[in-house]
Structure formats: C-alpha cells, structure tokens
Design a protein around this motif. Structure first.
Motif, PDB file in Angstrom:
ATOM      1  N   LEU A  59     -26.706  -1.310 -12.482  1.00  0.00           N
ATOM      2  CA  LEU A  59     -27.837  -0.399 -12.313  1.00  0.00           C
ATOM      3  C   LEU A  59     -29.137  -1.060 -12.722  1.00  0.00           C
ATOM      4  O   LEU A  59     -30.147  -0.943 -12.026  1.00  0.00           O
ATOM      5  N   ARG A  60     -29.124  -1.762 -13.830  1.00  0.00           N
ATOM      6  CA  ARG A  60     -30.346  -2.442 -14.286  1.00  0.00           C
ATOM      7  C   ARG A  60     -30.771  -3.522 -13.293  1.00  0.00           C
ATOM      8  O   ARG A  60     -31.964  -3.705 -13.045  1.00  0.00           O
ATOM      9  N   ASN A  61     -29.802  -4.214 -12.716  1.00  0.00           N
ATOM     10  CA  ASN A  61     -30.127  -5.223 -11.696  1.00  0.00           C
ATOM     11  C   ASN A  61     -30.722  -4.569 -10.455  1.00  0.00           C
ATOM     12  O   ASN A  61     -31.649  -5.101  -9.843  1.00  0.00           O
ATOM     13  N   TRP A  62     -30.185  -3.427 -10.072  1.00  0.00           N
ATOM     14  CA  TRP A  62     -30.736  -2.700  -8.924  1.00  0.00           C
ATOM     15  C   TRP A  62     -32.157  -2.235  -9.209  1.00  0.00           C
ATOM     16  O   TRP A  62     -32.995  -2.202  -8.316  1.00  0.00           O
ATOM     17  N   ASP A  63     -32.441  -1.886 -10.463  1.00  0.00           N
ATOM     18  CA  ASP A  63     -33.813  -1.527 -10.851  1.00  0.00           C
ATOM     19  C   ASP A  63     -34.752  -2.704 -10.582  1.00  0.00           C
ATOM     20  O   ASP A  63     -35.803  -2.550  -9.977  1.00  0.00           O
ATOM     21  N   LYS A  64     -34.339  -3.868 -11.075  1.00  0.00           N
ATOM     22  CA  LYS A  64     -35.162  -5.071 -10.908  1.00  0.00           C
ATOM     23  C   LYS A  64     -35.361  -5.424  -9.442  1.00  0.00           C
ATOM     24  O   LYS A  64     -36.412  -5.920  -9.052  1.00  0.00           O
ATOM     25  N   ALA A  65     -34.335  -5.164  -8.621  1.00  0.00           N
ATOM     26  CA  ALA A  65     -34.407  -5.484  -7.195  1.00  0.00           C
ATOM     27  C   ALA A  65     -35.138  -4.395  -6.402  1.00  0.00           C
ATOM     28  O   ALA A  65     -35.405  -4.575  -5.217  1.00  0.00           O
ATOM     29  N   GLY A  66     -35.443  -3.269  -7.046  1.00  0.00           N
ATOM     30  CA  GLY A  66     -36.167  -2.199  -6.376  1.00  0.00           C
ATOM     31  C   GLY A  66     -35.297  -1.232  -5.588  1.00  0.00           C
ATOM     32  O   GLY A  66     -35.812  -0.411  -4.835  1.00  0.00           O
ATOM     33  N   LYS A  67     -33.975  -1.305  -5.752  1.00  0.00           N
ATOM     34  CA  LYS A  67     -33.082  -0.389  -5.033  1.00  0.00           C
ATOM     35  C   LYS A  67     -33.108   1.016  -5.616  1.00  0.00           C
ATOM     36  O   LYS A  67     -32.883   1.987  -4.910  1.00  0.00           O
ATOM     37  N   LEU A  68     -33.336   1.109  -6.895  1.00  0.00           N
ATOM     38  CA  LEU A  68     -33.435   2.398  -7.586  1.00  0.00           C
ATOM     39  C   LEU A  68     -34.708   2.408  -8.420  1.00  0.00           C
ATOM     40  O   LEU A  68     -35.136   1.373  -8.919  1.00  0.00           O
ATOM     41  N   LYS A  69     -35.274   3.593  -8.570  1.00  0.00           N
ATOM     42  CA  LYS A  69     -36.463   3.735  -9.396  1.00  0.00           C
ATOM     43  C   LYS A  69     -36.119   4.600 -10.603  1.00  0.00           C
ATOM     44  O   LYS A  69     -35.975   5.815 -10.461  1.00  0.00           O
ATOM     45  N   PRO A  70     -35.976   3.985 -11.756  1.00  0.00           N
ATOM     46  CA  PRO A  70     -35.695   4.803 -12.934  1.00  0.00           C
ATOM     47  C   PRO A  70     -36.965   5.487 -13.437  1.00  0.00           C
ATOM     48  O   PRO A  70     -38.067   4.984 -13.245  1.00  0.00           O
ATOM     49  N   TYR A  71     -36.771   6.620 -14.022  1.00  0.00           N
ATOM     50  CA  TYR A  71     -37.848   7.309 -14.711  1.00  0.00           C
ATOM     51  C   TYR A  71     -37.605   7.081 -16.182  1.00  0.00           C
ATOM     52  O   TYR A  71     -36.529   6.665 -16.586  1.00  0.00           O
ATOM     53  N   ARG A  72     -38.584   7.340 -17.008  1.00  0.00           N
ATOM     54  CA  ARG A  72     -38.411   7.168 -18.452  1.00  0.00           C
ATOM     55  C   ARG A  72     -38.394   8.519 -19.139  1.00  0.00           C
ATOM     56  O   ARG A  72     -39.190   9.402 -18.819  1.00  0.00           O
ATOM     57  N   HIS A  73     -37.457   8.655 -20.068  1.00  0.00           N
ATOM     58  CA  HIS A  73     -37.376   9.878 -20.862  1.00  0.00           C
ATOM     59  C   HIS A  73     -38.697  10.030 -21.609  1.00  0.00           C
ATOM     60  O   HIS A  73     -39.192   9.064 -22.196  1.00  0.00           O
ATOM     61  N   PRO A  74     -39.286  11.214 -21.587  1.00  0.00           N
ATOM     62  CA  PRO A  74     -40.604  11.392 -22.201  1.00  0.00           C
ATOM     63  C   PRO A  74     -40.636  11.197 -23.715  1.00  0.00           C
ATOM     64  O   PRO A  74     -41.690  10.917 -24.271  1.00  0.00           O
ATOM     65  N   VAL A  75     -39.493  11.300 -24.376  1.00  0.00           N
ATOM     66  CA  VAL A  75     -39.477  11.169 -25.830  1.00  0.00           C
ATOM     67  C   VAL A  75     -38.978   9.798 -26.272  1.00  0.00           C
ATOM     68  O   VAL A  75     -39.621   9.112 -27.064  1.00  0.00           O
ATOM     69  N   ASN A  76     -37.827   9.365 -25.737  1.00  0.00           N
ATOM     70  CA  ASN A  76     -37.222   8.137 -26.250  1.00  0.00           C
ATOM     71  C   ASN A  76     -37.388   6.923 -25.340  1.00  0.00           C
ATOM     72  O   ASN A  76     -37.013   5.829 -25.709  1.00  0.00           O
ATOM     73  N   GLY A  77     -37.914   7.121 -24.135  1.00  0.00           N
ATOM     74  CA  GLY A  77     -38.163   5.988 -23.241  1.00  0.00           C
ATOM     75  C   GLY A  77     -36.937   5.471 -22.503  1.00  0.00           C
ATOM     76  O   GLY A  77     -37.032   4.474 -21.794  1.00  0.00           O
ATOM     77  N   TYR A  78     -35.791   6.121 -22.640  1.00  0.00           N
ATOM     78  CA  TYR A  78     -34.583   5.678 -21.950  1.00  0.00           C
ATOM     79  C   TYR A  78     -34.752   5.830 -20.439  1.00  0.00           C
ATOM     80  O   TYR A  78     -35.472   6.705 -19.964  1.00  0.00           O
ATOM     81  N   ARG A  79     -34.040   4.992 -19.707  1.00  0.00           N
ATOM     82  CA  ARG A  79     -34.042   5.116 -18.248  1.00  0.00           C
ATOM     83  C   ARG A  79     -33.294   6.377 -17.835  1.00  0.00           C
ATOM     84  O   ARG A  79     -32.234   6.683 -18.363  1.00  0.00           O
ATOM     85  N   LEU A  80     -33.846   7.068 -16.855  1.00  0.00           N
ATOM     86  CA  LEU A  80     -33.208   8.245 -16.278  1.00  0.00           C
ATOM     87  C   LEU A  80     -33.220   8.084 -14.766  1.00  0.00           C
ATOM     88  O   LEU A  80     -34.187   7.570 -14.196  1.00  0.00           O
ATOM     89  N   TYR A  81     -32.150   8.522 -14.143  1.00  0.00           N
ATOM     90  CA  TYR A  81     -32.037   8.402 -12.693  1.00  0.00           C
ATOM     91  C   TYR A  81     -31.934   9.782 -12.075  1.00  0.00           C
ATOM     92  O   TYR A  81     -31.155  10.618 -12.521  1.00  0.00           O
ATOM     93  N   SER A  82     -32.711  10.000 -11.037  1.00  0.00           N
ATOM     94  CA  SER A  82     -32.703  11.259 -10.318  1.00  0.00           C
ATOM     95  C   SER A  82     -31.358  11.437  -9.619  1.00  0.00           C
ATOM     96  O   SER A  82     -30.907  10.555  -8.884  1.00  0.00           O
ATOM     97  N   GLN A  83     -30.722  12.582  -9.851  1.00  0.00           N
ATOM     98  CA  GLN A  83     -29.448  12.846  -9.187  1.00  0.00           C
ATOM     99  C   GLN A  83     -29.635  12.868  -7.672  1.00  0.00           C
ATOM    100  O   GLN A  83     -28.772  12.399  -6.932  1.00  0.00           O
TER     101      GLN A  83
END
Length: 68
Positions: free
Chosen positions: A30-54
């Motif tokens: 998943l992280r590699n796909w983020d770097k390649a632009g296949k998925l766009k993670p969002y960031r949790h507003p409090v802790n900054g964790y990656r979140l993916y839209s279902q």
C-alpha cells in the motif's frame, strides 16, 4: 480567515492495516502504491496516520478485477 478544508467522516476510511487486509496485500505494498500514485491516502486529523477511502479502494478492486 476560513479555509475550505474537507471534513473526513472517519467511518468511511480505513487504516493502512485494514485497507491492506481488504485488498489482500501487505502494508508495504500500500505504501508503495502511495508513492507510485495509485492510491491517495488521507491523513487522520489528529494523529497523522494514513487513511484510505473505502470508496476509492472499492474502485481499485473493480479496476483490478476487470483487467484480469
């Protein structure tokens, strides 16, 4: 000054681990796909964790299934 920042409904998003399990891939993939632009993670507003839209994950699954 008011900025137009979209409000995330957190129930519509999955963490890295949950998204990886749903797609049947590793967290690293998943992280590699983020770097390649296949998925766009969002960031949790409090802790900054990656979140993916279902909804985006479902679209990716559909795309993969139709290309097989």
């Amino acid at each position: 000054m008011h900025q137009d920042v979209p409000t995330l409904n957190l129930k519509d998003y999955l963490t890295v681990g949950d998204a990886a399990a749903k797609l049947g891939v590793s967290r690293a993939t998943l992280r590699n796909w983020d770097k390649a632009g296949k998925l766009k993670p969002y960031r949790h507003p409090v802790n900054g964790y990656r979140l993916y839209s279902q909804q985006e994950l479902e679209a990716l699954l559909q795309e993969v299934q139709t290309t097989r």
